[in-house]
Write a protein that holds these residues in place. Structure first.
Motif, short mmCIF file in Angstrom:
data_model
loop_
_atom_site.label_atom_id
_atom_site.label_comp_id
_atom_site.label_asym_id
_atom_site.label_seq_id
_atom_site.Cartn_x
_atom_site.Cartn_y
_atom_site.Cartn_z
N UNK A 474 -16.94 -12.18 71.74
CA UNK A 474 -15.97 -12.89 70.92
C UNK A 474 -16.53 -13.12 69.52
N UNK A 475 -15.69 -13.00 68.50
CA UNK A 475 -16.18 -13.13 67.12
C UNK A 475 -16.77 -14.50 66.85
N UNK A 476 -17.91 -14.50 66.17
CA UNK A 476 -18.57 -15.74 65.75
C UNK A 476 -19.16 -15.54 64.38
N UNK A 477 -18.75 -16.37 63.43
CA UNK A 477 -19.20 -16.21 62.06
C UNK A 477 -19.52 -17.58 61.49
N UNK A 478 -19.70 -17.62 60.17
CA UNK A 478 -19.99 -18.90 59.53
C UNK A 478 -18.76 -19.77 59.37
N UNK A 479 -17.60 -19.28 59.77
CA UNK A 479 -16.38 -20.08 59.63
C UNK A 479 -15.61 -20.23 60.93
N UNK A 480 -16.02 -19.58 61.97
CA UNK A 480 -15.31 -19.71 63.23
C UNK A 480 -16.27 -19.51 64.39
N UNK A 481 -15.84 -19.94 65.58
CA UNK A 481 -16.67 -19.82 66.77
C UNK A 481 -17.53 -21.05 66.99
N UNK A 482 -18.29 -21.04 68.06
CA UNK A 482 -19.13 -22.18 68.41
C UNK A 482 -20.40 -22.21 67.57
N UNK A 483 -20.83 -23.43 67.27
CA UNK A 483 -22.01 -23.62 66.44
C UNK A 483 -23.19 -24.15 67.25
N UNK A 484 -22.97 -24.40 68.52
CA UNK A 484 -24.04 -24.82 69.42
C UNK A 484 -23.82 -24.12 70.76
N UNK A 485 -24.64 -24.45 71.73
CA UNK A 485 -24.57 -23.83 73.04
C UNK A 485 -23.16 -23.90 73.62
N UNK A 486 -22.69 -22.79 74.19
CA UNK A 486 -21.39 -22.74 74.85
C UNK A 486 -21.60 -23.08 76.33
#
Length: 523
Positions: A474-486
């Motif tokens: 799943x896409x994860x960037x500096x503006x979307x997605x989780x920023x810590x452990x999923x």
């Protein structure tokens, strides 16, 4: 106190001033003896009521700390140089290396190993600290948030080293649709109702569970009946009833009534780049001072309390039919309760260490429990007179979850960074093994296409089929997605807007739209 003469006092001030200027200059090439000697002279020139022996001990300890930081700094520089070299090489060759290709390299092995060890310790410490019955700050974890975020930020670079070489599936196949923000602490579990109205449920370390409108992202209801971290949430198969497990050593059953708001236009976040991997600072996270959805209704008292465990209740689930529930606890047992009478029917013992998860079969009276003892067990209640148990051994670290699929398969995930697919008819060895670069948390399997969604410690969510073939990240960037452990994933295939949900330590749940036909076609 002895009185100094004027000349000696003046000389002492000049000496101290000279030393302070000398110390303020960074000495990059000084030897260990020179640095220790300088520090000793600095301490000797200062007034102190500490005995000389204690001051000497402190000096030695601070010297050790400084050496450790120097070693970490040097190691970090070396790792950065290796990353730059690899990036230059990849750019020159015009290739993209998948994370699996780096498994033989010393860099990835070291990064994955250190990250896995830290994350396992972090999760245990965090859950223990947020699961206490008494709390000096109601609604918040005592000291756990700062420890968690600081430690994860320190070691986040290791995860970036591994994940920066991954390829990302087309944004047309996997899109972030909605973010559900309102919890004050990390979210452990996410679940979707099985009947109308379809809502999203989250369980958080902030001692609350929330129900959300999937379409609008608005909190519809908040449950605050627990006195500890809410570790899981599951919905009744045919009634508007929720089951939550908590660190207060209880499981609660509570009824809810929600009214869905008018849907708003969905914001398209698919234009955001999914290739860029950037670490976030604490300022990018949901601030701990956010009050959350105050306008939503609140339930404070459950209809039923299940309390027979002597430790944290880490998970709970409904047996088929909804007349019984099973709970898993850190007291190394799983309990089977009658919902109507709240009585304990069976206590399932046998695990050697704390349980981490439990799951029930969708159509049969089967239960699977996971444990830190590296095993998971299958409990069979189909015959009331015989309660058989089978032990699955195949992992080398904590089994974080094991779930049923439609059919005769069980899928297990572990902190050993593997996911294994098992056939209930042949339990000696798995029929498929998925190897990843990060510890795996609470997995989920879609009902129709049987796609496995893997939530990772390194902030990634990956999709695999039952044969172990990787379908997407799943896409994860500096503006979307989780920023810590999923921490967890949950499928809702029939929902036209979001058919996959994830939650994590960044205190948010995310709704994703996975174009499953296109995903399978790309395979």
């Amino acid at each position: 106190m002895p009185i100094e003469s004027g000349s000696s006092a003046a000389a002492r001030q000049v000496k101290q001033k000279r030393k302070s200027h000398t110390i303020s200059i960074r000495r990059t090439n000084s030897s260990e003896q020179e640095r220790v000697s300088s520090q000793r002279e600095m301490l000797e020139g200062q007034d102190s009521k500490l005995p000389p022996s204690i001051r000497q001990t402190l000096l030695e300890l601070f010297g050790q700390i400084e050496r450790e930081f120097e070693n970490l700094y040097i190691e970090n520089l070396e790792l950065r140089r290796e990353i730059e070299t690899l990036n230059d090489r990849l750019t020159a060759e015009g290739q993209t290396v998948d994370g699996g290709d780096l498994s033989k390299g010393q860099l990835k092995a070291k990064a994955s190993h250190s990250t896995s060890q830290l994350s396992q310790k972090l999760k245990t410490t965090y859950k223990a600290s947020t699961s206490k019955r008494s709390n000096s700050f109601p609604g918040k974890a005592v000291g756990a948030r700062n420890f968690n975020m600081g430690s994860w930020e320190l070691w986040g670079g290791d995860s970036w080293i591994v994940s920066s070489f991954k390829t990302t599936t087309s944004r047309a196949v996997c899109q972030l649709v909605k973010e559900y923000i309102g919890h004050r602490d990390g979210i452990w579990d996410v679940s979707v109702t099985r009947l109308q109205p379809v809502v999203l449920g989250t369980a958080s370390a902030d001692h609350s569970a929330m129900l959300w409108s999937i379409e609008t992202g608005k909190c519809l209801l908040k449950y605050v009946g627990h006195a500890g971290s809410v570790n899981s949430i599951k919905f009744h198969p045919s009634e508007q009833v929720a089951l939550t497990a908590s660190g207060d050593q209880t499981a609660h059953i509570w009824r809810y009534i929600v009214q869905l708001p008018t849907p708003q236009p969905v914001t398209d976040t698919s234009q955001m780049s999914g290739e860029e991997e950037v670490d976030f600072s604490d300022k990018d996270e949901a601030d701990g001072d956010v009050e959350g959805p105050n306008e939503s209704p609140t339930i404070r008292v459950p209809s039923t309390i299940l309390k027979s465990h002597q430790g944290v209740v880490i998970a709970a689930d409904w047996l088929v039919g909804g007349k019984q529930v099973v709970t898993a606890s850190w007291d190394r047992t799983a309990n089977l309760y009658d919902v109507e009478t709240s009585e304990l029917v069976h206590s399932l013992t046998g695990h050697d260490q704390e349980l981490t998860h439990c799951c029930t079969h969708p159509t049969q009276r089967l239960v699977v429990t996971s444990s830190r003892d590296t095993t998971f067990r299958l409990w069979d209640f189909r015959d009331p007179s015989i309660h058989s148990v089978n032990v699955f051994q195949g992992h080398t670290d904590t089994v974080t979850s094991a779930v049923f699929t439609v059919g005769d398969n069980v899928v297990s995930g572990s902190d050993d960074r593997t996911v294994k697919v098992w056939d209930l008819k042949n339990m000696r060895s798995p029929i498929a093994t998925i190897r990843t670069d990060s510890a795996v948390n609470r997995i989920s399997v879609s009902v129709n296409q049987r796609i496995i969604a893997l939530p990772h410690d390194n902030r990634q969510v990956r999709l695999f089929d039952m044969s172990g073939v990787r379908l997407a990240r799943l896409p994860r960037s500096n503006r979307q997605g989780h920023r810590r452990m999923v921490c967890c994933t949950a499928w809702s295939e029939d929902n036209p807007i979001c058919n996959l949900f994830s939650c994590g330590f960044d205190r948010q749940a995310i709704g994703w739209n996975i174009n499953i036909p296109a995903l399978l076609q790309e395979k």
